[in-house]
Design an enzyme around this catalytic site. Structure first.
Site, PDB file in Angstrom:
ATOM      1  N   ARG A   1       0.843  -1.203   0.000  1.00 40.75           N
ATOM      2  CA  ARG A   1       0.000   0.000   0.000  1.00 40.75           C
ATOM      3  C   ARG A   1       0.878   1.254   0.000  1.00 40.75           C
ATOM      4  NH1 ARG A   1      -5.107   1.237  -1.231  1.00 40.75           N
ATOM      5  NH2 ARG A   1      -5.520  -0.891  -0.503  1.00 40.75           N
TER       6      ARG A   1
ATOM      7  N   GLY B   1      -2.127  -3.423   8.907  1.00 39.32           N
ATOM      8  CA  GLY B   1      -3.316  -4.250   8.804  1.00 39.32           C
ATOM      9  C   GLY B   1      -3.551  -4.674   7.364  1.00 39.32           C
TER      10      GLY B   1
ATOM     11  N   HIS C   1      -5.438  -3.441   4.950  1.00 34.21           N
ATOM     12  CA  HIS C   1      -5.340  -2.381   3.957  1.00 34.21           C
ATOM     13  C   HIS C   1      -3.888  -2.069   3.632  1.00 34.21           C
ATOM     14  CE1 HIS C   1      -6.213   1.757   2.265  1.00 34.21           C
ATOM     15  NE2 HIS C   1      -7.190   1.059   1.717  1.00 34.21           N
ATOM     16  N   CYS C   2      -3.014  -2.151   4.623  1.00 38.68           N
ATOM     17  CA  CYS C   2      -1.601  -1.806   4.443  1.00 38.68           C
ATOM     18  C   CYS C   2      -0.870  -2.789   3.544  1.00 38.68           C
ATOM     19  CB  CYS C   2      -0.890  -1.773   5.789  1.00 38.68           C
ATOM     20  SG  CYS C   2      -1.615  -0.687   7.028  1.00 38.68           S
ATOM     21  N   ILE C   3      -1.334  -4.040   3.469  1.00 38.06           N
ATOM     22  CA  ILE C   3      -0.599  -5.058   2.714  1.00 38.06           C
ATOM     23  C   ILE C   3      -1.234  -5.330   1.362  1.00 38.06           C
ATOM     24  CG2 ILE C   3       0.179  -6.086   4.875  1.00 38.06           C
ATOM     25  CD1 ILE C   3      -1.694  -8.466   4.323  1.00 38.06           C
TER      26      ILE C   3
END
Length: 346
Positions: free
Chosen positions: A89, A332, A334-336
């Site tokens: 992300r 989390g 969304h970050c990956i």
């Protein structure tokens, strides 16, 4: 500029992910921590792939391990590129639509979340361009240091930002809010920015980002804002989330309308072995026909969050995926992940 970043809930071509490689975040080869990270990332990849294609970027040294872990998985393709970390992300491109509906890729400058002492970014600084080339999408280089987790758009012209990321002296020394807004609007097609002062407490410790917005607030398809809420007064985010709510209550969208705020309460757990947790249901991925939602092993809290997200995204399946190991490493779901929008018919 004529490019526009579509909202996350618009149709996707695919989702991109990176495969965790040995480093100071995940631990050395053969470590239990690296194995846990890879298991967690693979669970997310398999879940997203139920709804849309996933392309996983693996370091060449990790290619066979990644293939072995994903044996039998359908809808997941693998490409190789040198990696430092696995938070695509942030290190990957932000995809936008050109005026004709085709795709372009914004390549923000990536410097390890403000040149953090533990971070390496020589390879990840090139990842956005590598991903774009793999997808055969033209690249627009931005002079702004930033990450995809530091912004969130509503698809109508409004973007969420945080002071502590965009104005970080280790990211963009000397930049003013006005200059940041001008660059962000030019790249994303937004016209109005809502600035939050900071992120969650844990995000300033250890492997934090110094205040990414995608763990505290996000827009929904209805134009509402989901906001993380910590209800235990012992947790430092109790005050933080109330400060953020006050800011959002006085904010307006691009059309001058007040925001409808939907609270998304945190789970009950307060601490782990490292300190105050930043467990947040805000950090989810909206993909084709589904919402991939972080779960934290608390049935009542997880189901409450599922219900709120199901109401926010009617008609989509809300998939709960245990994200505790992802959060232990600093982020989390969304970050990956990073969505590649579908080409838009104009």
């Amino acid at each position: 500029m004529t490019t526009t970043m579509p909202a996350e809930w618009t149709p996707h071509e695919r989702t991109w992910m990176s495969f965790p490689t040995a480093n100071d975040t995940f631990g050395p080869d053969g470590s239990d921590t690296l194995a846990r990270a890879r298991d967690a990332w693979a669970r997310v990849a398999r879940t997203v792939a139920l709804y849309e294609p996933v392309t996983l970027v693996a370091d060449p040294d990790d290619e066979q391990t990644a293939r072995d872990m994903l044996t039998g998985a359908t809808g997941i393709s693998l490409v190789t590129a040198p990696l430092d970390d696995a938070w695509i992300r942030d290190s990957g491109p932000t995809f936008v639509h050109d005026v004709d509906g085709s795709l372009r890729a914004v390549n923000w400058i990536f410097n390890g979340w403000g040149a953090q002492s533990w971070a390496a970014w020589e390879n990840d600084a090139r990842l956005a361009a590598t991903v774009a080339a793999t997808a055969d999408i033209p690249v627009d280089d931005s002079p702004l240091v930033g990450e995809g987790g530091g912004l969130h758009v509503d698809g109508r012209g409004t973007v969420l930002l945080t002071d502590s990321v965009q104005l970080d002296p280790d990211r963009n020394p000397g930049w003013t809010k006005g200059q940041v807004e001008e660059e962000v609007h030019a790249r994303l097609g937004t016209r109005h920015a809502i600035w939050l002062p900071r992120g969650l407490t844990r995000d300033y410790d250890g492997f934090g980002t110094r205040g990414h917005v995608d763990i505290v607030a996000s827009f929904t398809e209805a134009g509402h804002v989901l906001l993380h809420r910590q209800d235990n007064p012992d947790h430092p985010d109790y005050d933080v989330t109330r400060e953020l709510r006050t800011v959002l209550e006085s904010a307006v969208d691009v059309n001058g309308n007040p925001l409808t705020i939907v609270d998304l309460p945190a789970p009950d757990v307060l601490r782990d072995e490292e300190g105050w947790v930043d467990y947040s249901y805000i950090n989810h991925l909206v993909c084709n026909n589904a919402v991939i939602l972080c779960a934290f092993g608390e049935k009542q809290a997880d189901e409450r969050a599922r219900s709120i997200l199901a109401e926010a995204y009617p008609g989509r399946t809300v998939e709960l995926v245990d994200a505790r190991d992802i959060f232990a490493f600093g982020g989390g779901i969304h970050c990956i992940t990073q969505q590649q929008p579908a080409v838009r018919n104009v």
